[in-house]
Write a protein that holds these residues in place. Sequence first.
Motif, PDB file in Angstrom:
ATOM      1  N   THR A  21      -5.251  -7.226   9.788  1.00 47.73           N
ATOM      2  CA  THR A  21      -4.510  -5.783   9.752  1.00 47.73           C
ATOM      3  C   THR A  21      -3.479  -5.922   8.836  1.00 47.73           C
ATOM      4  O   THR A  21      -2.984  -4.904   8.103  1.00 47.73           O
ATOM      5  N   LEU A  22      -2.315  -7.073   9.215  1.00 47.52           N
ATOM      6  CA  LEU A  22      -1.268  -6.994   8.529  1.00 47.52           C
ATOM      7  C   LEU A  22      -1.411  -7.425   7.054  1.00 47.52           C
ATOM      8  O   LEU A  22      -0.824  -6.606   5.885  1.00 47.52           O
ATOM      9  N   ALA A  23      -2.494  -8.086   6.537  1.00 48.60           N
ATOM     10  CA  ALA A  23      -2.717  -8.329   5.145  1.00 48.60           C
ATOM     11  C   ALA A  23      -3.361  -7.069   4.619  1.00 48.60           C
ATOM     12  O   ALA A  23      -3.041  -6.645   3.396  1.00 48.60           O
ATOM     13  N   THR A  24      -4.126  -6.307   5.286  1.00 43.31           N
ATOM     14  CA  THR A  24      -4.754  -5.081   4.621  1.00 43.31           C
ATOM     15  C   THR A  24      -3.702  -3.861   4.577  1.00 43.31           C
ATOM     16  O   THR A  24      -3.529  -3.214   3.620  1.00 43.31           O
ATOM     17  N   SER A  25      -2.722  -3.851   5.423  1.00 45.99           N
ATOM     18  CA  SER A  25      -1.528  -2.872   5.132  1.00 45.99           C
ATOM     19  C   SER A  25      -0.623  -3.201   4.199  1.00 45.99           C
ATOM     20  O   SER A  25      -0.119  -2.680   3.268  1.00 45.99           O
ATOM     21  N   LEU A  26      -0.496  -4.677   3.936  1.00 45.34           N
ATOM     22  CA  LEU A  26       0.249  -5.180   2.626  1.00 45.34           C
ATOM     23  C   LEU A  26      -0.462  -4.780   1.484  1.00 45.34           C
ATOM     24  O   LEU A  26       0.193  -4.288   0.585  1.00 45.34           O
ATOM     25  N   ALA A  27      -1.858  -4.923   1.272  1.00 47.03           N
ATOM     26  CA  ALA A  27      -2.322  -4.342   0.125  1.00 47.03           C
ATOM     27  C   ALA A  27      -2.327  -3.145   0.004  1.00 47.03           C
ATOM     28  O   ALA A  27      -2.263  -2.622  -1.214  1.00 47.03           O
ATOM     29  N   ALA A  55       1.667   0.832  -7.052  1.00 47.17           N
ATOM     30  CA  ALA A  55       0.847   0.873  -8.427  1.00 47.17           C
ATOM     31  C   ALA A  55       0.721   2.287  -8.893  1.00 47.17           C
ATOM     32  O   ALA A  55       0.553   2.892 -10.007  1.00 47.17           O
ATOM     33  N   ALA A  56       0.131   2.986  -7.789  1.00 47.01           N
ATOM     34  CA  ALA A  56      -0.250   4.490  -7.875  1.00 47.01           C
ATOM     35  C   ALA A  56       1.107   5.108  -8.358  1.00 47.01           C
ATOM     36  O   ALA A  56       1.081   6.249  -9.212  1.00 47.01           O
TER      37      ALA A  56
END
Length: 407
Positions: free
Chosen positions: A159-165, A172-173
């Motif tokens: 969950t942490l890695a997904t939120s960082l991505a 970028a947006a």
Amino acid sequence: MIEISRYKPVMWGLAATLVLMGTGCSEGSSAGKAASANGGSAQKAPAAKAEVAQVSRRNIPLDKRYPAMIRSDAAVSIVARVGGRLESQHYKPGEQVRPGQLLYVIEQAPYKAELAQAQANLASAQATYENARRDNQRYETLFQKGAISQQSRDSARNTLATSLASVQQTKAALDSARINLDYTEVRAPTAGQAGLNEVNIGTVMTANTELTTVTPIDPLEVRFQLPQRDAFQLRQQIGRAGVPDVQAVLEFPGVSGDAASTLVGKLDFLGSNVDQGTSTVEARASFSNPQHLFLPGQFVRVHLQNMVRFNAFAVPQIAVKQGLMGPQVLVLDQNNQLKGRLVKLGDQAGNWQIIDEGLASGDRVVFGDPGSLSEGMTVDPQPWNGDHDANAQDSSSSAEAGQNSGA
């Protein structure tokens, strides 16, 4: 019976005639000898005088001209990077613009809204990330104490890695939204003359629509083709000590004599390949154009000054005559008798004609007008009253350089 006495008067008359003829011939011969002794020089024409010089290899300055067309490789087409309604124009066609100067403004409201949305998405993603980071720390502690399973700990990590991505994606947006908003202000990327507008104000256009062009016209560059022989001579000259630098002059045909019709620049590129189709080498010269009188697309002449032809024979152009077998010069032998010598002509250098083949060092050549002279005549050689050094320099690299002109 024949009477001999009847023929005596006739025979005596014939004998007298023969005696008189013999006497006359003797007198005429004596008179001729006397005339020859007294005035023989009056009958023999004096030898014609001719200006003669001894040739040697020399360095000959050349001025060469080549056709060319002005170009500006730095010309830029100004295109819309984003779509939208063209709101305003901030230059006058034909104006000289500077780098970064504002040219157009495209409707900004939609792109400002996209930017605000991207900023909000980033804030949300960062909040989610912070929550996932705290949960991951708590789950790590509980896992160390054995209070939760490894699966629960791994789930928190994911969950942490997904939120960082998600944070990185929204950043970028946001950057993209900022760039698009910046693109609504169309600015000049280079200095130059701005062209006519291709799109009217108020038009709704798509991305990549061409708006105008900006063409740098100061400085200008000219690319032209050199015959491979001229290119070879230039390579010999460039960087050679004691030789003047080649100067490039841009000439606009049809207005010669006007000071504004020429530009002085420099030769800054000489190609390394010979075009097999044309046997030429590409060259480039650059010119400062402060008054903006010369424009890309103009057909011009490039005048290269101070080129040098090394170790060459040259004679005044007037010394070359055209014969049935081709161009020739008159050369004196050891008896001062004229001999025609066929030659191969090279470049012209002012009033001089370079001779590629047909002469050797030490040849005595008629440098004056050969109009009244012809092969086989014996002449009285006179020193040439011209000046080699006015048009040529002694070759320092030739073993025979430095010889003086003389009869």
